[in-house]
Design a protein around this motif. Structure first.
Motif, PDB file in Angstrom:
ATOM      1  N   PRO A 105      39.709  49.304  44.228  1.00 44.71           N
ATOM      2  CA  PRO A 105      39.078  48.416  43.242  1.00 44.71           C
ATOM      3  C   PRO A 105      40.007  47.978  42.122  1.00 44.71           C
ATOM      4  CG  PRO A 105      38.252  50.659  43.031  1.00 44.71           C
ATOM      5  CD  PRO A 105      39.057  50.622  44.291  1.00 44.71           C
ATOM      6  N   SER A 150      41.808  42.801  44.762  1.00 44.09           N
ATOM      7  CA  SER A 150      40.430  43.076  44.323  1.00 44.09           C
ATOM      8  C   SER A 150      40.136  42.331  43.031  1.00 44.09           C
ATOM      9  CB  SER A 150      40.228  44.580  44.126  1.00 44.09           C
ATOM     10  OG  SER A 150      40.251  45.259  45.368  1.00 44.09           O
ATOM     11  N   ARG A 158      37.204  39.522  42.503  1.00 43.04           N
ATOM     12  CA  ARG A 158      36.174  39.667  41.456  1.00 43.04           C
ATOM     13  C   ARG A 158      36.221  38.501  40.478  1.00 43.04           C
ATOM     14  NH1 ARG A 158      37.811  45.201  41.560  1.00 43.04           N
ATOM     15  NH2 ARG A 158      38.979  44.866  39.626  1.00 43.04           N
ATOM     16  N   PRO A 191      34.856  48.552  48.366  1.00 41.24           N
ATOM     17  CA  PRO A 191      35.145  48.985  46.996  1.00 41.24           C
ATOM     18  C   PRO A 191      35.571  47.869  46.046  1.00 41.24           C
ATOM     19  CG  PRO A 191      36.091  50.531  48.557  1.00 41.24           C
ATOM     20  CD  PRO A 191      35.610  49.351  49.355  1.00 41.24           C
ATOM     21  N   ALA A 192      35.958  46.722  46.595  1.00 41.85           N
ATOM     22  CA  ALA A 192      36.347  45.605  45.725  1.00 41.85           C
ATOM     23  C   ALA A 192      35.157  44.999  45.009  1.00 41.85           C
ATOM     24  CB  ALA A 192      37.076  44.528  46.531  1.00 41.85           C
TER      25      ALA A 192
END
Length: 309
Positions: A295, A300, A304, A118-119
């Motif tokens: 996320p 996370s 990103r 989900p990250a």
């Protein structure tokens, strides 16, 4: 011995030294006695509920695999040399995050390492989770080679699953962070790939100098030569690191995993390779990487940012 006694006393590490026999008081590394050093590398001492927490990794990973079934392919000839590829819809030239699971070089598999998806998947990134041997099945240098071979396979085959071979990132937790750091110091030119094959790394609560770890009780089951120990210690090969590295550790991590992370982060900063250094609050060694399953979490966001997604 209670944890609060372990982290107080002489040099903020000790026990009541006058009560110990002279041999037990002998310093093995820094200000540690053998008992203290063993405890500093024993996660069960710091997180007694570790079995339950590790089981949660498998449960959360199974939920991810059910919701987003991966493509599983071999990267080598051995049965265990397989990797899972999690791809978001319509992926094309997407950045790829290769995640190496932890487990003291003894436990877990790729099936326990799906939870970080989900990250990256909601932002269009791809996640790859390789499997590799444990030290009951293979020697540590061979395990490191498996991790390098898995990363090489990703670099050579990224386009076949919608990935961008020019945007490969790696990461791992605990012993997986150690393996990630060894992938970081790979000579990719010798393998026929660009020197900057890896564009960034997220290291969570790892070991980057194996000397103290091998003096601890871990040295009884990870049996390597001093030459192999030196080669597998990223702290001794900072000049080989060619990309930004984000270093994180948990506020309730063991004292040695915190020290190793902070020292490595400082060394990377001196080399101009540190992307960020983060102490993850409200987390222990096992709940820290679980943040990648959210996320919106701090880790996370760090990942990103590293991947620019």
């Amino acid at each position: 011995m209670q944890r609060r006694h372990f982290i107080s006393g002489t040099a903020a590490l000790g026990v009541a030294s006058a009560a110990l026999p002279a041999r037990a008081q002998q310093k093995i590394f820094l200000d540690y006695t053998q008992e203290q050093l063993d405890q500093a590398y024993d996660q069960s001492f710091w997180t007694p509920q570790l079995n339950e927490l590790q089981a949660d990794d498998g449960r959360f990973s199974a939920e991810i695999r059910k919701a987003t079934p991966p493509r599983t392919v071999p990267y080598g000839k051995a049965d265990i040399e397989q990797l899972d590829i999690f791809v978001p819809p319509n992926a094309r030239k997407a950045p790829v995050f290769v995640y190496f699971h932890g487990g003291a070089w003894l436990f877990n598999s790729r099936l326990d390492g799906s939870f970080p998806a989900p990250a990256v998947l909601p932002r269009g990134g791809i996640m790859v989770v390789p499997d590799f041997s444990n030290v009951k099945q293979a020697r540590l240098p061979d395990i490191i080679e498996q991790c390098r071979a898995a990363t090489e396979w990703v670099a050579r085959n990224a386009e076949s699953f919608g990935g961008d071979p020019g945007r490969i990132f790696i990461g791992g937790h605990s012993s997986g962070a150690h393996l990630t750091s060894c992938v970081l110091i790979t000579d990719w030119l010798q393998r026929g790939l660009p020197a900057d094959t890896v564009k960034g790394a997220l290291l969570m609560s790892g070991m980057y100098e194996l000397h103290p770890a091998m003096l601890s009780s871990r040295g009884k089951y990870v049996q390597i030569t001093k030459e192999e120990q030196a080669e597998a210690s990223a702290m001794r090969h900072l000049d080989r690191i060619a990309c930004p590295v984000a270093v994180a550790w948990a506020v309730s991590d063991s004292i040695e995993f915190r020290r190793q992370s902070m020292v490595f982060a400082s060394a990377l900063r001196g080399m101009g390779r540190l992307a960020s250094r983060t102490e993850v609050f409200a987390a222990n060694h096992f709940t820290e990487p679980r943040q990648l399953g959210d996320p919106d979490s701090q880790l996370s966001g760090i990942l990103r940012s590293l991947m620019n997604i």
